[in-house]
Design a protein around this motif. Structure first.
Motif, short mmCIF file in Angstrom:
data_model
loop_
_atom_site.label_atom_id
_atom_site.label_comp_id
_atom_site.label_asym_id
_atom_site.label_seq_id
_atom_site.Cartn_x
_atom_site.Cartn_y
_atom_site.Cartn_z
N GLU A 26 0.84 -1.21 0.00
CA GLU A 26 0.00 0.00 0.00
C GLU A 26 0.86 1.25 0.00
N ALA A 27 1.95 1.26 0.77
CA ALA A 27 2.84 2.43 0.81
C ALA A 27 3.47 2.66 -0.55
N ASP A 28 3.91 1.57 -1.20
CA ASP A 28 4.50 1.70 -2.54
C ASP A 28 3.47 2.25 -3.52
N THR A 29 2.25 1.75 -3.43
CA THR A 29 1.19 2.19 -4.34
C THR A 29 0.88 3.67 -4.12
N ILE A 30 0.75 4.09 -2.88
CA ILE A 30 0.45 5.50 -2.59
C ILE A 30 1.60 6.39 -3.07
N ALA A 31 2.83 5.93 -2.93
CA ALA A 31 3.98 6.73 -3.36
C ALA A 31 3.95 6.98 -4.86
N ASP A 32 3.29 6.12 -5.61
CA ASP A 32 3.21 6.26 -7.07
C ASP A 32 1.94 6.97 -7.52
N MET A 33 1.10 7.43 -6.59
CA MET A 33 -0.18 8.05 -6.93
C MET A 33 -0.05 9.58 -6.89
N TYR A 34 -0.58 10.22 -7.92
CA TYR A 34 -0.51 11.67 -8.04
C TYR A 34 -1.89 12.23 -8.31
N LEU A 35 -2.22 13.32 -7.62
CA LEU A 35 -3.44 14.07 -7.90
C LEU A 35 -3.08 15.05 -9.01
N THR A 36 -3.73 14.92 -10.15
CA THR A 36 -3.43 15.82 -11.27
C THR A 36 -4.46 16.93 -11.32
N PHE A 37 -3.99 18.08 -11.75
CA PHE A 37 -4.86 19.26 -11.81
C PHE A 37 -4.44 20.14 -12.98
N ALA A 38 -5.36 21.02 -13.35
CA ALA A 38 -5.13 21.90 -14.49
C ALA A 38 -4.72 23.29 -14.03
N LEU A 39 -3.79 23.85 -14.79
CA LEU A 39 -3.46 25.28 -14.76
C LEU A 39 -3.42 25.67 -16.22
N GLY A 40 -4.43 26.40 -16.66
CA GLY A 40 -4.54 26.68 -18.08
C GLY A 40 -4.74 25.38 -18.82
N ASP A 41 -3.99 25.19 -19.91
CA ASP A 41 -4.11 23.97 -20.73
C ASP A 41 -3.14 22.87 -20.28
N GLU A 42 -2.35 23.13 -19.25
CA GLU A 42 -1.33 22.18 -18.83
C GLU A 42 -1.80 21.36 -17.63
N GLU A 43 -1.20 20.17 -17.50
CA GLU A 43 -1.53 19.28 -16.39
C GLU A 43 -0.35 19.19 -15.44
#
Length: 174
Positions: A21-38
């Motif tokens: 679970e720790a390894d999996t969480i370490a590889d998880m990212y919350l993505t968000f927008a700023l303009g047209d970029e992620e």
């Protein structure tokens, strides 16, 4: 007739589960927008995502430190990431959100144009870390690739510099 199985052998060791679970969480990212970029931040540091709220401005702060909000009795300083990156200011709308994070034991709210998704980006799909001028650490922790999508992965402790954290902590005491 259903064959009998050795249940003890089929049950994983709780320590192994925690490591996975720790390894999996370490590889998880919350993505968000700023303009047209992620962009993305590690999900492990994210506390919650909330809609825009009334911001109480704090005087004598850099323009990208917008002020504070009171979130269930907790004062959260806010950074407009768009302004931090010297992008043009834009009016907040119904898609604008605040990503609340713990950065070096301090709560910080990052104002972004909108949240996209939580994605797993294994280390093998993250391009080399980028460096700032004169070898200084950059706000960019790496460039994540999943399929044809690219996300700029941020390093929150660098994004929210020591100076910003100091200013924010002082504003909490004000």
């Amino acid at each position: 007739m259903i064959p009998q199985t050795d249940t003890a052998a089929s049950v994983a060791d709780p320590r192994q589960i925690a490591e996975i679970e720790a390894d999996t969480i370490a590889d998880m990212y919350l993505t968000f927008a700023l303009g047209d970029e992620e962009y993305g931040v590690g999900i492990a540091g994210v506390t919650e995502i909330v809609g825009m709220q009334r911001i109480m401005p704090i005087p004598d702060m850099p323009p990208y430190l917008k002020g504070v909000i009171n979130l269930r009795g907790k004062v959260i300083p806010l950074m407009d990431v768009r302004l931090r990156f010297r992008m043009p200011e834009r009016a907040y709308d119904d898609r604008t959100v605040i990503i609340v994070m713990e950065v070096e034991d301090a709560p910080v709210g990052l104002i972004v144009d909108g949240v996209r998704e939580v994605r797993e980006i294994p280390p093998g799909q993250i391009d080399a870390h980028m460096r700032g001028r004169d070898g200084a650490r950059s706000v960019i922790a790496g460039i994540g690739r999943v399929g044809d999508r690219v996300s700029v992965l941020l390093d929150p402790p660098v994004l929210v510099s020591d100076e910003d954290l100091t200013l924010m902590r002082q504003s909490e005491g004000a």
